[in-house]
Write a protein that holds these residues in place. Structure first.
Motif, PDB file in Angstrom:
ATOM      1  N   LYS A  40     -20.119 -15.208   7.988  1.00 13.38           N
ATOM      2  CA  LYS A  40     -21.438 -14.946   8.571  1.00 13.38           C
ATOM      3  C   LYS A  40     -21.526 -15.589   9.945  1.00 13.38           C
ATOM      4  N   ASN A  41     -21.846 -14.760  10.919  1.00 15.09           N
ATOM      5  CA  ASN A  41     -21.928 -15.225  12.304  1.00 15.09           C
ATOM      6  C   ASN A  41     -20.646 -15.941  12.731  1.00 15.09           C
ATOM      7  N   ASP A 128     -26.640 -17.415   0.657  1.00 13.33           N
ATOM      8  CA  ASP A 128     -25.247 -17.845   0.611  1.00 13.33           C
ATOM      9  C   ASP A 128     -24.832 -18.161  -0.824  1.00 13.33           C
TER      10      ASP A 128
END
Length: 299
Positions: A40-41, A128
Motif C-alpha cells: 500500500k502506497n 490492514d
C-alpha cells in the motif's frame, strides 16, 4: 536391551498421548515464514507465520495478532509478541504476527490530534488487519488452516484496530461485504476499545478475552474520552473499553473472560504471560469447542 527400547517407546507414546493439543506445549517449532500480505502506497506489509513442527493435523486453528504502539511505533517482532506466537504454535495453533501502516509515525495521536483523524487511523489499521486475515484464509491449504477457527487479537493500538474491525465493522468499512466470508471464533484484547459498543449486535458478538487496568490513562476501561482529553480539545472522542464491551456481550448472552486490574493503568496492554494457562484453556473451551462461559476476574 530390546525390552528396554520397547518400554522407552511406550513411555514416549504415553507422554505424547497424555498431552492435550491447544493446552500443552506439545510441538517443536517450524522455521518462521515471512510473507507480504499487501502493498500500500509503496509499503510492503508483512506477516510472520509460526507453525508447530511434526504436526500431521490438516486443519489447525489460526491466531492473528496485531502489535501496539500508538499507530506510530512497535513491530511484529516485539519480544513479547514473538513469545506469544511461539507458545501458541507449540500448542498446535498456526500463529501470525502482522505489521501494518504506522500512519501516525513521528506524529501525535493524543488530544491535539483531531477526532476525525483518529477515526481515519482506526479505519486504515482495521483495513490492514482484515487484509492480513484475508491473505491467510486465501492460503488456508498451504498453511493447513481451519477457516472456521480464527482467533484475532491485539495490544493497545492493535487491539483498537482489531476490536473495531470485529465489533464496529459497519463504522470501519464502506463495504463490509468485502470480508463477509471471514468468520471469527474469538477475540483476544489487551487494553483495547471500540468507537461505539452500540454497534455490537447478535451477528457480530464474537466471544472474547479482555485484559484491562481500571485506571488506564490512555485507552478507557469503561466508557470515557480517549487519552482522557477534555471536551474542548481537538482529540476529544469517546471510546468504549473492555468493561463496556463485555457488558454488551453479557446482554447478548455471549461468552467472555474479563481480567480487571484494580488501579492498573496502560501497562496491562503488555502480554499477560502469567495468565496464559487460563487464557489458552478459555481459547480451547470457548473459541474452539463453543462452550458457554462468562468469567470476570479482579486482580
Amino acid at each position: 536391551m530390546k525390552n528396554f527400547i520397547l518400554f522407552s517407546l511406550f513411555l514416549l507414546s504415553f507422554s505424547i498421548s497424555a498431552q492435550q493439543r491447544f493446552i500443552d506445549n506439545s510441538f517443536d517449532l517450524k522455521k518462521t515464514e515471512t510473507n507480504i500480505y499487501a502493498t500500500k502506497n509503496g509499503e510492503e506489509l508483512k506477516l510472520d507465520i509460526y507453525q508447530p513442527g511434526n504436526d500431521t493435523l490438516h486443519q489447525r486453528p489460526l491466531i492473528i495478532f496485531m502489535h501496539g504502539g500508538g499507530f506510530a511505533g512497535g513491530t511484529r517482532t516485539n519480544q513479547a509478541e514473538v513469545k506469544f506466537a511461539e507458545t501458541a504454535a507449540k500448542k498446535g495453533y498456526v500463529a501470525v504476527q502482522i505489521s501494518y501502516r504506522l500512519t501516525r509515525k513521528g506524529q501525535s495521536f493524543g488530544c491535539d490530534y483531531e477526532a476525525s483523524g483518529k477515526i481515519k487511523t482506526f479505519k486504515l489499521a482495521a483495513e490492514d488487519f482484515m487484509d492480513a486475515v484475508s491473505f491467510m484464509v486465501q492460503n488456508k491449504e498451504k498453511f493447513r488452516i481451519d477457516p472456521s477457527k480464527i482467533i484475532v487479537g491485539g495490544s493497545s493500538a492493535g487491539a483498537e484496530a482489531v476490536l473495531n474491525a470485529v465489533y464496529n465493522d459497519r463504522l470501519m468499512f464502506p463495504d463490509a461485504t468485502k470480508y463477509k466470508k471471514i468468520d471469527f471464533s474469538g477475540v483476544f484484547s489487551l487494553a483495547g476499545a471500540v468507537v461505539d459498543a452500540r454497534y455490537i449486535v447478535e451477528e457480530n458478538a464474537i466471544p472474547g478475552v479482555f485484559f484491562h487496568g481500571t485506571e488506564d490513562n490512555l485507552v478507557p476501561y469503561g466508557t470515557a474520552p480517549h487519552h482522557w482529553c477534555d471536551a474542548n480539545q481537538p482529540g476529544y472522542i469517546m471510546l468504549d473499553g473492555s468493561k463496556t464491551i463485555t457488558e454488551k456481550l453479557a446482554k447478548l448472552n455471549t461468552s467472555y473472560m474479563l481480567y480487571s486490574f484494580e488501579g492498573g493503568k496502560h501497562e496491562h496492554s503488555g502480554m499477560p504471560f502469567k495468565y496464559f494457562p487460563e487464557v489458552f484453556k478459555f481459547f480451547n473451551s470457548v473459541f474452539l469447542n463453543n462452550e458457554k462461559q462468562q468469567i470476570e476476574i479482579w486482580k
